[in-house]
Design a protein around this motif. Structure first.
Motif, PDB file in Angstrom:
ATOM      1  N   PRO A   1      -8.425   2.995   2.311  1.00 24.30           N
ATOM      2  CA  PRO A   1      -9.017   1.662   2.244  1.00 24.30           C
ATOM      3  C   PRO A   1      -9.632   1.422   0.870  1.00 24.30           C
ATOM      4  CG  PRO A   1     -10.426   3.145   3.491  1.00 24.30           C
ATOM      5  CD  PRO A   1      -9.144   3.883   3.245  1.00 24.30           C
ATOM      6  N   ARG A   2      -9.588   0.170   0.433  1.00 21.01           N
ATOM      7  CA  ARG A   2     -10.036  -0.164  -0.916  1.00 21.01           C
ATOM      8  C   ARG A   2     -11.112  -1.235  -0.885  1.00 21.01           C
ATOM      9  NH1 ARG A   2      -6.380   2.336  -4.380  1.00 21.01           N
ATOM     10  NH2 ARG A   2      -7.543   1.547  -6.166  1.00 21.01           N
TER      11      ARG A   2
ATOM     12  N   ILE B   1      -2.582  -9.150  -6.696  1.00 19.16           N
ATOM     13  CA  ILE B   1      -3.242  -7.832  -6.689  1.00 19.16           C
ATOM     14  C   ILE B   1      -3.513  -7.366  -5.264  1.00 19.16           C
ATOM     15  CG2 ILE B   1      -5.399  -6.653  -7.303  1.00 19.16           C
ATOM     16  CD1 ILE B   1      -5.447  -8.487  -9.822  1.00 19.16           C
ATOM     17  N   LEU B   2      -3.911  -8.274  -4.407  1.00 17.74           N
ATOM     18  CA  LEU B   2      -4.293  -7.923  -3.042  1.00 17.74           C
ATOM     19  C   LEU B   2      -3.098  -7.695  -2.125  1.00 17.74           C
ATOM     20  CD1 LEU B   2      -7.151 -10.561  -2.540  1.00 17.74           C
ATOM     21  CD2 LEU B   2      -7.430  -8.134  -3.045  1.00 17.74           C
ATOM     22  N   HIS B   3      -1.974  -8.275  -2.457  1.00 19.46           N
ATOM     23  CA  HIS B   3      -0.832  -8.279  -1.544  1.00 19.46           C
ATOM     24  C   HIS B   3      -0.380  -6.859  -1.165  1.00 19.46           C
ATOM     25  CE1 HIS B   3       2.773  -9.676   0.442  1.00 19.46           C
ATOM     26  NE2 HIS B   3       3.506  -8.847  -0.292  1.00 19.46           N
ATOM     27  N   GLY B   4      -0.291  -6.616   0.126  1.00 15.60           N
ATOM     28  CA  GLY B   4       0.254  -5.372   0.644  1.00 15.60           C
ATOM     29  C   GLY B   4      -0.636  -4.162   0.522  1.00 15.60           C
ATOM     30  N   ARG B   5      -1.905  -4.364   0.177  1.00  9.16           N
ATOM     31  CA  ARG B   5      -2.818  -3.228   0.009  1.00  9.16           C
ATOM     32  C   ARG B   5      -3.987  -3.389   0.963  1.00  9.16           C
ATOM     33  NH1 ARG B   5      -3.956  -2.562  -6.282  1.00  9.16           N
ATOM     34  NH2 ARG B   5      -4.004  -0.333  -5.776  1.00  9.16           N
TER      35      ARG B   5
ATOM     36  N   SER C   1     -12.715 -18.268 -21.274  1.00 12.22           N
ATOM     37  CA  SER C   1     -13.636 -19.104 -20.503  1.00 12.22           C
ATOM     38  C   SER C   1     -13.059 -20.488 -20.242  1.00 12.22           C
ATOM     39  CB  SER C   1     -14.980 -19.215 -21.228  1.00 12.22           C
ATOM     40  OG  SER C   1     -14.801 -19.737 -22.530  1.00 12.22           O
ATOM     41  N   GLN C   2     -12.225 -21.007 -21.147  1.00 12.74           N
ATOM     42  CA  GLN C   2     -11.624 -22.313 -20.935  1.00 12.74           C
ATOM     43  C   GLN C   2     -10.639 -22.299 -19.775  1.00 12.74           C
ATOM     44  OE1 GLN C   2     -12.473 -25.092 -22.656  1.00 12.74           O
ATOM     45  NE2 GLN C   2     -13.991 -23.898 -23.793  1.00 12.74           N
ATOM     46  N   GLU C   3      -9.918 -21.192 -19.629  1.00 12.02           N
ATOM     47  CA  GLU C   3      -8.875 -21.107 -18.619  1.00 12.02           C
ATOM     48  C   GLU C   3      -9.400 -20.982 -17.204  1.00 12.02           C
ATOM     49  OE1 GLU C   3      -5.143 -18.973 -20.863  1.00 12.02           O
ATOM     50  OE2 GLU C   3      -6.934 -17.764 -20.529  1.00 12.02           O
ATOM     51  N   VAL C   4     -10.664 -20.614 -17.036  1.00 10.91           N
ATOM     52  CA  VAL C   4     -11.201 -20.447 -15.682  1.00 10.91           C
ATOM     53  C   VAL C   4     -12.146 -21.574 -15.303  1.00 10.91           C
ATOM     54  CG1 VAL C   4     -10.887 -17.957 -15.635  1.00 10.91           C
ATOM     55  CG2 VAL C   4     -13.029 -18.894 -16.534  1.00 10.91           C
ATOM     56  N   ARG C   5     -12.011 -22.712 -15.997  1.00  4.67           N
ATOM     57  CA  ARG C   5     -12.742 -23.895 -15.570  1.00  4.67           C
ATOM     58  C   ARG C   5     -11.955 -24.606 -14.474  1.00  4.67           C
ATOM     59  NH1 ARG C   5     -15.172 -26.639 -21.133  1.00  4.67           N
ATOM     60  NH2 ARG C   5     -16.690 -24.981 -21.562  1.00  4.67           N
ATOM     61  N   GLY C   6     -12.598 -25.526 -13.805  1.00  5.52           N
ATOM     62  CA  GLY C   6     -11.901 -26.313 -12.794  1.00  5.52           C
ATOM     63  C   GLY C   6     -11.535 -25.491 -11.573  1.00  5.52           C
ATOM     64  N   LEU C   7     -10.328 -25.704 -11.066  1.00  3.52           N
ATOM     65  CA  LEU C   7      -9.922 -25.074  -9.805  1.00  3.52           C
ATOM     66  C   LEU C   7      -9.531 -23.604  -9.954  1.00  3.52           C
ATOM     67  CD1 LEU C   7      -7.806 -27.940  -8.213  1.00  3.52           C
ATOM     68  CD2 LEU C   7     -10.109 -27.208  -7.589  1.00  3.52           C
ATOM     69  N   LYS C   8      -9.223 -23.169 -11.164  1.00  4.26           N
ATOM     70  CA  LYS C   8      -8.906 -21.762 -11.425  1.00  4.26           C
ATOM     71  C   LYS C   8      -7.683 -21.299 -10.614  1.00  4.26           C
ATOM     72  CE  LYS C   8     -13.540 -21.482 -10.855  1.00  4.26           C
ATOM     73  NZ  LYS C   8     -13.964 -22.689 -11.534  1.00  4.26           N
ATOM     74  N   LEU C   9      -6.658 -22.148 -10.533  1.00  7.64           N
ATOM     75  CA  LEU C   9      -5.493 -21.849  -9.690  1.00  7.64           C
ATOM     76  C   LEU C   9      -4.738 -20.621 -10.173  1.00  7.64           C
ATOM     77  CD1 LEU C   9      -4.160 -25.467  -9.018  1.00  7.64           C
ATOM     78  CD2 LEU C   9      -5.514 -24.006  -7.504  1.00  7.64           C
ATOM     79  N   ALA C  10      -4.601 -20.460 -11.493  1.00  6.29           N
ATOM     80  CA  ALA C  10      -3.888 -19.292 -12.011  1.00  6.29           C
ATOM     81  C   ALA C  10      -4.607 -18.005 -11.625  1.00  6.29           C
ATOM     82  CB  ALA C  10      -3.743 -19.398 -13.528  1.00  6.29           C
ATOM     83  N   ALA C  11      -5.932 -18.007 -11.698  1.00  6.50           N
ATOM     84  CA  ALA C  11      -6.696 -16.818 -11.328  1.00  6.50           C
ATOM     85  C   ALA C  11      -6.553 -16.523  -9.837  1.00  6.50           C
ATOM     86  CB  ALA C  11      -8.162 -17.002 -11.692  1.00  6.50           C
ATOM     87  N   ILE C  12      -6.517 -17.569  -9.021  1.00  4.55           N
ATOM     88  CA  ILE C  12      -6.338 -17.379  -7.578  1.00  4.55           C
ATOM     89  C   ILE C  12      -4.985 -16.747  -7.296  1.00  4.55           C
ATOM     90  CG2 ILE C  12      -6.063 -18.617  -5.392  1.00  4.55           C
ATOM     91  CD1 ILE C  12      -8.169 -20.641  -6.499  1.00  4.55           C
ATOM     92  N   ARG C  13      -3.932 -17.241  -7.946  1.00  3.01           N
ATOM     93  CA  ARG C  13      -2.596 -16.656  -7.747  1.00  3.01           C
ATOM     94  C   ARG C  13      -2.561 -15.206  -8.222  1.00  3.01           C
ATOM     95  NH1 ARG C  13      -0.953 -21.949  -9.430  1.00  3.01           N
ATOM     96  NH2 ARG C  13      -0.769 -21.214 -11.588  1.00  3.01           N
ATOM     97  N   ALA C  14      -3.184 -14.926  -9.372  1.00  2.00           N
ATOM     98  CA  ALA C  14      -3.186 -13.554  -9.897  1.00  2.00           C
ATOM     99  C   ALA C  14      -3.888 -12.602  -8.939  1.00  2.00           C
ATOM    100  CB  ALA C  14      -3.847 -13.518 -11.267  1.00  2.00           C
ATOM    101  N   LEU C  15      -4.999 -13.040  -8.367  1.00  2.00           N
ATOM    102  CA  LEU C  15      -5.729 -12.177  -7.444  1.00  2.00           C
ATOM    103  C   LEU C  15      -4.933 -11.964  -6.154  1.00  2.00           C
ATOM    104  CD1 LEU C  15      -8.300 -10.546  -7.164  1.00  2.00           C
ATOM    105  CD2 LEU C  15      -9.383 -12.517  -6.091  1.00  2.00           C
ATOM    106  N   LYS C  16      -4.245 -12.986  -5.693  1.00  2.13           N
ATOM    107  CA  LYS C  16      -3.392 -12.829  -4.503  1.00  2.13           C
ATOM    108  C   LYS C  16      -2.347 -11.736  -4.726  1.00  2.13           C
ATOM    109  CE  LYS C  16      -3.621 -17.439  -2.365  1.00  2.13           C
ATOM    110  NZ  LYS C  16      -3.765 -17.026  -0.952  1.00  2.13           N
TER     111      LYS C  16
ATOM    112  N   MET D   1       0.840  -1.199   0.000  1.00  2.14           N
ATOM    113  CA  MET D   1       0.000   0.000   0.000  1.00  2.14           C
ATOM    114  C   MET D   1       0.869   1.240   0.000  1.00  2.14           C
ATOM    115  SD  MET D   1      -2.965   1.112   2.724  1.00  2.14           S
ATOM    116  CE  MET D   1      -1.825   1.479   4.032  1.00  2.14           C
ATOM    117  N   THR D   2       0.619   2.173  -0.901  1.00  2.00           N
ATOM    118  CA  THR D   2       1.355   3.415  -0.922  1.00  2.00           C
ATOM    119  C   THR D   2       0.797   4.357   0.124  1.00  2.00           C
ATOM    120  OG1 THR D   2      -0.122   4.380  -2.561  1.00  2.00           O
ATOM    121  CG2 THR D   2       1.757   3.146  -3.398  1.00  2.00           C
TER     122      THR D   2
END
Length: 375
Positions: free
Chosen positions: A7-8, A84-88, A67-82, A1-2
């Motif tokens: 708060p966001r 974005i959230l980190h340190g903010r 849409s194909q990439e976000v089927r199943g467990l969506k692990l890549a999307a979970i990592r990407a969102l982590k 966070m800068t």
């Protein structure tokens, strides 16, 4: 966070196609004038200047999955969102549809308000079990009482205050400013200037039940003004079937299939009546757009559409072509005074129930938002 960041709120959307870009705007707008900044993240869809501008957010991020990439467990999307959230300083997530809620709950420890825009989202046992696992920090919003009640029926042990309604809404004056006048709208759509026109906007899909619309229009036509037309804006897999039905009903010359029209809501003043024949519409944003244009409504008496139209328009039973025909004939008989009174009633309904201002007040009064209300 800068140091300059406050708060966001994370708004996590599946995509920005169709009505979902405006849904993002609607929810970002709820935080205008508060200390919260809004970061809107789109799970699918390539970066778009139009989507960025339309999101009304302080920050917009496109993850760019298909849409194909976000089927199943969506692990890549979970990592990407982590990342974005980190340190903010994120305090809350608003997630539209089930997949973004799933990813947000697994990627963070944020409270999540999941906004549901369709029926049957929790019919699957796996989804009910998942929701139960995260019940402590998951709350649910339906875009209509009909969607809310569907979720409550699927999750009967949940407190009612954790599954609520927050209607879709519009910026009434901004929308009206984009809607062109009757003559210009008819010119843009290639419609006759002096015809009495029934309008319909939606995918050519069984859920929209344009079969009943065509049958009802055909039945009403002998009692409608001479030269009346039915204009259907939209595309889909039923196009050939619906055109064939119009031919078999003998009304091919009175029906205009206009295809997909960009920003169709700009042209609603072309219509004398707006008809929605959908099978259990979760809400029906097109109804609000027709109301803003001052066009009388006729819609099926089911789903969320009933909540929009009841008291200011005409309702008919789902699939009942004869009742639809009778309603069209009655609406064709409205004089100018009756049409003006109808327009005034619809304007009041928009301002009181479906405007940005009205819904913002409702949002901040919900028990699930109480922890985020700042003095």
């Amino acid at each position: 966070m800068t140091p300059s960041e406050g708060p966001r709120v994370l708004q996590f959307c599946h995509g920005y196609d169709g009505p979902f870009l405006d849904c993002a705007r609607q929810y970002a707008q709820l935080f205008a004038g508060t200390p919260y900044q809004v970061t809107t993240v789109y799970l699918t869809g390539e970066p778009s200047i139009e989507a960025e501008q339309g999101s009304a957010s302080d920050e917009v991020i496109f993850l760019g999955y298909d849409s194909q990439e976000v089927r199943g467990l969506k692990l890549a999307a979970i990592r990407a969102l982590k990342r974005i959230l980190h340190g903010r300083d994120f305090r809350l997530c608003i997630a539209h549809r089930f997949k973004p809620a799933y990813v947000a709950l697994l990627a963070s420890d944020l409270p999540v308000i999941a906004v549901h825009h369709a029926f049957d989202d929790y019919r699957r046992l796996s989804r009910r079990l998942f929701a139960a696992c995260f019940r402590r920090r998951l709350s649910l919003l339906g875009v209509s009482d009909a969607v809310r009640d569907d979720m409550r029926a699927c999750l009967p042990s949940w407190p009612a205050g954790r599954i609520e309604t927050l209607y879709n809404r519009i910026d009434v004056q901004a929308l009206k400013a984009t809607q062109v006048d009757r003559q210009a709208a008819r010119q843009a759509l290639g419609l006759l200037a002096d015809a009495w026109i029934v309008g319909n906007v939606g995918r050519l899909h069984p859920d929209k039940d344009q079969v009943t619309l065509l049958r009802g229009f055909a039945e009403a036509l002998p009692q409608l003004p001479a030269g009346s037309l039915l204009a259907i804006l939209g595309s889909g897999r039923l196009e050939a079937e619906l055109k064939a039905l119009a031919g078999s009903l003998g009304i091919a010359g009175q029906v205009r299939f206009l295809g997909q029209i960009p920003e169709a809501r700009r042209y609603f003043r072309a219509f004398d009546v707006f008809a929605l024949s959908s099978d259990h519409e979760p809400f029906g944003m097109v109804l609000l757009e027709a109301m803003a244009a001052g066009v009388p409504l006729i819609a099926t008496d089911c789903g969320g559409g009933r909540e929009v139209v009841e008291g200011v328009g005409t309702l008919f039973p789902l699939g009942d072509a004869a009742a639809l025909a009778a309603g069209l004939v009655r609406l064709a008989g409205l004089d100018e005074a009756a049409r003006a009174a109808c327009a005034q009633a619809m304007e009041r309904r928009l301002q009181e129930r479906f405007s940005d201002q009205a819904v913002a007040g409702r949002f901040w009064a919900l028990p699930m938002t109480a922890p985020f209300v700042l003095d």
